[in-house]
Design an enzyme around this catalytic site. Structure first.
Site, PDB file in Angstrom:
ATOM      1  N   GLN A  59       0.851  -1.194   0.000  1.00  0.00           N
ATOM      2  CA  GLN A  59       0.000   0.000   0.000  1.00  0.00           C
ATOM      3  C   GLN A  59       0.880   1.235   0.000  1.00  0.00           C
ATOM      4  O   GLN A  59       1.963   1.239   0.572  1.00  0.00           O
ATOM      5  CB  GLN A  59      -1.000  -0.024   1.163  1.00  0.00           C
ATOM      6  N   GLU A  79     -10.577  -1.580   5.872  1.00  0.00           N
ATOM      7  CA  GLU A  79      -9.338  -1.858   6.582  1.00  0.00           C
ATOM      8  C   GLU A  79      -9.571  -1.892   8.080  1.00  0.00           C
ATOM      9  O   GLU A  79      -9.088  -2.753   8.803  1.00  0.00           O
ATOM     10  CB  GLU A  79      -8.303  -0.782   6.238  1.00  0.00           C
ATOM     11  N   SER A 134       3.860  -0.350   3.606  1.00  0.00           N
ATOM     12  CA  SER A 134       4.014  -1.713   4.137  1.00  0.00           C
ATOM     13  C   SER A 134       4.257  -2.710   3.016  1.00  0.00           C
ATOM     14  O   SER A 134       3.597  -2.658   1.984  1.00  0.00           O
ATOM     15  CB  SER A 134       2.758  -2.128   4.903  1.00  0.00           C
TER      16      SER A 134
END
Lengths: 343, 379
Positions: B125, B244, B160
């Site tokens: 991401q 998320e 990440s």
């Protein structure tokens, strides 16, 4: 898997809420605290008419139960409205009486408990809640002699079902001791007094229901404390703005909301499974959430919250009392830890 | 109201359990935040995908089992109970894929999803930027229109998995002249090995490169990699962010399994006096999270969307995860000081929970304003 209230359950909750909102429960609690039970008795009968006590009583004795999920929902509402009286004790007593080998006491006492004509209390320790108002006073006491476990297998863990006990109809009480929650009036129990109803009765189902309904009541107390505090911080201004606009205030209330919203599924899940671990988990979580919310509510109300004249006190003191009633946090955690792999 | 699973769900559970029993590696894979571990985890994704276990809730056309949310929860419970490896493509599977299902084109789904399902393409991401943490609307990395696509320039950070991943997705400012900062943003996918991309791995607390900085210098992205309409990226990203924080990022199965392992650890170690309390709270918290998620899934099946309630979830699991792993380290005593154990890796990972996916302070603001109705805050 559909872990969601159905329409009938939502309707039951809403109608109970409406009835209790109309009943002006704060003034009922204040009467009750003075030992004046007239308004409380009237409310008690309306709660019975709504079917609450019938949910704990088997059909054989004119009840509808046992229905733990509906009982839990009802007790959340009773807690939200700070309804006084031996509510948990009455459903506990009905479960105890219905499970005795001898059907005599149940036939004699349960119909009036279902209809709300009478109320019951149950004491397992030194004090009986609202024993002056209760028509049926049950007392559980240890039977003289060694514990059953030692007789059978030379030891082992004690559990409520294995503790030798006597179930008695207790004699009328003496004067109450002052309580931290004035709405919960505690009367010293005379040990081994009164008519013996049973020796070594099956206690586990009744104690489990006591713990579940106490958890539900505590959740309701916590929800009411949160609602009232949210309303207060929106209208109370300092430095020219509502104090609810301060992040330090909002975050404390957010934490209370999180704690309460995670207690709710534990409570309903426990009502469905009725395992000792789930019920203990619900009890410790709901009571800790309510207690933490009480501390937050007091802090955010400031000095006015620290007075007996502010209605908030009716919930603040109950959150403290319910934390230790029917299984304190350590006892509940021990139950959780002693279980095996279960989920 | 019930907690009983259907016979079909139970059969699915049994099938998953037996497959996992036969396939889960006997010894743990190396950390997925290392090059060697990344490769091993990528191979594990392929093994899962070969028998259609990598994305069970996706449609069968993309390698899934059309399993639905309840069976997804069941699968996750079995997955973690079996001690199966962490999922290296979590970002793609839980963040990008739902976005493509909701906002992507048929062509994008057909092109992107199959290689995601097998782990052939691992996604990173690329949301955050220097000086834009939880405040995504302040993004500055830009996309400039060019023939057949966009040229991306600027810097992303805290990306990440980007140290070893193949591709990334994120928001770029494609119209600098909009009146509000959350307008003029475009959601797009790009290749981490494209010309103009420099990846600088960042070592987290334990020294492993769990994330990276991305420097972009006129990186070309074709129009086919824009998700949704240019300039409308904010709304699309918000639906992803809800996801998320909501159901799909941290399944209860993970915490149930961890709590059981902690309980086992407690029974075999004598820890400090209050660890019993903390272990009990870990068991209770896992059960609470499971049941909370079951309730959310039930509402979801009734047609409700996951709204600001997902903020309750995010604060709960992130703080729960730290409490659980802290307790394990305390129980382990001096062994807990070692950096190469499963628990210490979990601990370091858990520390990031209250920071990413919108800090817990931001979540508490959302709870206060949108769930409790408090006046908009003074920050």
């Amino acid at each position: 898997m559909r872990f969601l209230l159905d329409a009938e359950q939502r309707e039951f909750t809403a109608s109970l809420d409406a009835m209790l909102t109309a009943a002006d429960t704060p003034s009922v609690v204040r009467d009750w605290s003075r030992g004046d039970h007239a308004s409380g008795r009237a409310l008690w009968r309306r709660i019975a008419e709504a079917g609450v006590f019938a949910l704990a009583v088997p059909e054989a004795y004119e009840g509808l139960g046992p229905r733990p999920v509906e009982l839990a929902l009802a007790f959340v509402e009773l807690g939200r409205h700070a309804v006084p009286g031996p509510l948990v004790e009455t459903v506990t007593a009905t479960t105890l009486l219905a499970s005795l080998d001898d059907a005599g006491p149940a036939k004699r006492l349960l119909p009036a408990l279902v209809s709300g004509e009478s109320a019951a209390t149950v004491a397992t320790g030194a004090y009986a809640l609202d024993a002056d108002m209760a028509d049926v006073r049950l007392a559980l006491s240890a039977r003289p002699g060694p514990p059953l476990g030692e007789l059978e297998d030379g030891g082992g863990e004690s559990s409520p079902t294995r503790t030798p006990a006597e179930l008695r109809l207790a004699p009328p009480p003496g004067p109450p001791r002052p309580s931290l929650d004035p709405g919960r009036r505690l009367f010293p129990v005379v040990p081994h007094g009164g008519e013996l109803l049973a020796t070594d009765p099956p206690l586990a189902p009744a104690l489990l229901l006591a713990r579940l309904t106490t958890a539900a009541q505590a959740l309701g107390v916590g929800l009411a404390l949160l609602d009232r505090t949210v309303a207060y911080v929106k209208q109370r201004t300092q430095f020219g703005v509502p104090i609810g606009s301060f992040q330090a205030v909002g975050h404390q209330l957010a934490d209370a909301k999180i704690a309460l919203e995670f207690a709710r599924p534990l409570l309903l899940g426990a009502a469905l499974t009725m395992t000792a671990e789930d019920v203990a988990a619900a009890k410790v979580t709901a009571c800790e959430a309510a207690y933490r919310t009480a501390r937050t509510a007091l802090q955010l109300h400031g000095a006015i919250g620290y007075t007996a004249e502010c209605d908030l006190s009716l919930w603040l003191t109950k959150a403290r009392a319910l934390r230790t009633a029917w299984g304190n946090p350590d006892e509940c955690r021990d139950t959780v830890l002693s279980g095996g792999r279960r989920w | 109201m019930d907690l009983a699973f259907t016979q079909e769900d139970e059969a699915f559970r049994a099938e998953a359990r037996s497959w996992l029993h036969a396939h889960v590696p006997a010894s743990p894979l190396p950390s997925l935040e290392t090059e060697e571990g990344f490769a091993a985890h990528r191979a594990w994704e392929a093994e899962l995908a070969a028998d259609r276990w990598s994305v069970v809730n996706w449609p069968t056309a993309y390698g899934g089992r059309d399993a639905g949310i309840v069976r997804w929860l069941v699968f996750e419970e079995e997955y973690y109970a079996a001690g199966a490896p962490g999922r290296v493509n979590q970002n793609g599977i839980s963040l990008l894929a739902p976005t493509l299902f909701d906002h992507g084109t048929q062509e994008q789904r057909d092109r992107v999803l199959p290689s995601m399902a097998t782990g052939r393409t691992v996604w990173a991401q690329a949301w955050s930027e220097p000086e834009a943490g939880s405040d995504l609307a302040s993004l500055r990395a830009k996309g400039v229109r060019t023939e057949g696509g966009w040229l991306l320039s600027g810097q992303k950070t805290w990306s990440s998995r980007a140290a070893f991943a193949d591709r990334a997705f994120g928001l770029f400012r494609t119209d600098p002249d909009t009146p509000k900062p959350h307008q003029g943003l475009t959601y797009l996918m790009f290749d981490l090995r494209a010309p103009g991309v420099t990846v600088r791995p960042i070592r987290r607390l334990d020294g492993k490169p769990a994330f990276a900085e991305l420097f972009l210098d006129e990186v070309f992205v074709p129009d086919e990699d824009v998700i949704g309409e240019p300039g409308r990226g904010w709304r699309i990203a918000m639906s992803t962010a809800g996801n998320e924080r909501g159901l799909m990022l941290r399944s209860p199965g993970r915490f149930l399994a961890s709590a059981e392992r902690l309980h086992d650890l407690w029974r075999s170690h004598s820890g400090p006096a209050n660890t019993g309390t903390r272990v009990a709270d870990a068991l209770i918290g896992a059960r609470a999270y499971q049941l909370f998620t079951y309730a959310a899934a039930s509402r979801f099946l009734d047609g409700d969307t996951i709204g600001p309630e997902s903020s309750l979830n995010k604060v709960f699991w992130s703080e729960y995860d730290i409490a659980l792993t802290e307790t394990a380290l305390d129980l382990l005593g001096e062994e807990g000081e070692l950096a190469d154990t499963d628990w210490s890796e979990r601990y370091v990972f858990s520390l990031a929970g209250p920071i990413y996916a919108g800090t817990n302070e931001i979540q508490r603001d959302i709870i206060a304003e949108r769930l409790l109705g408090l006046p908009k805050g003074r920050r």
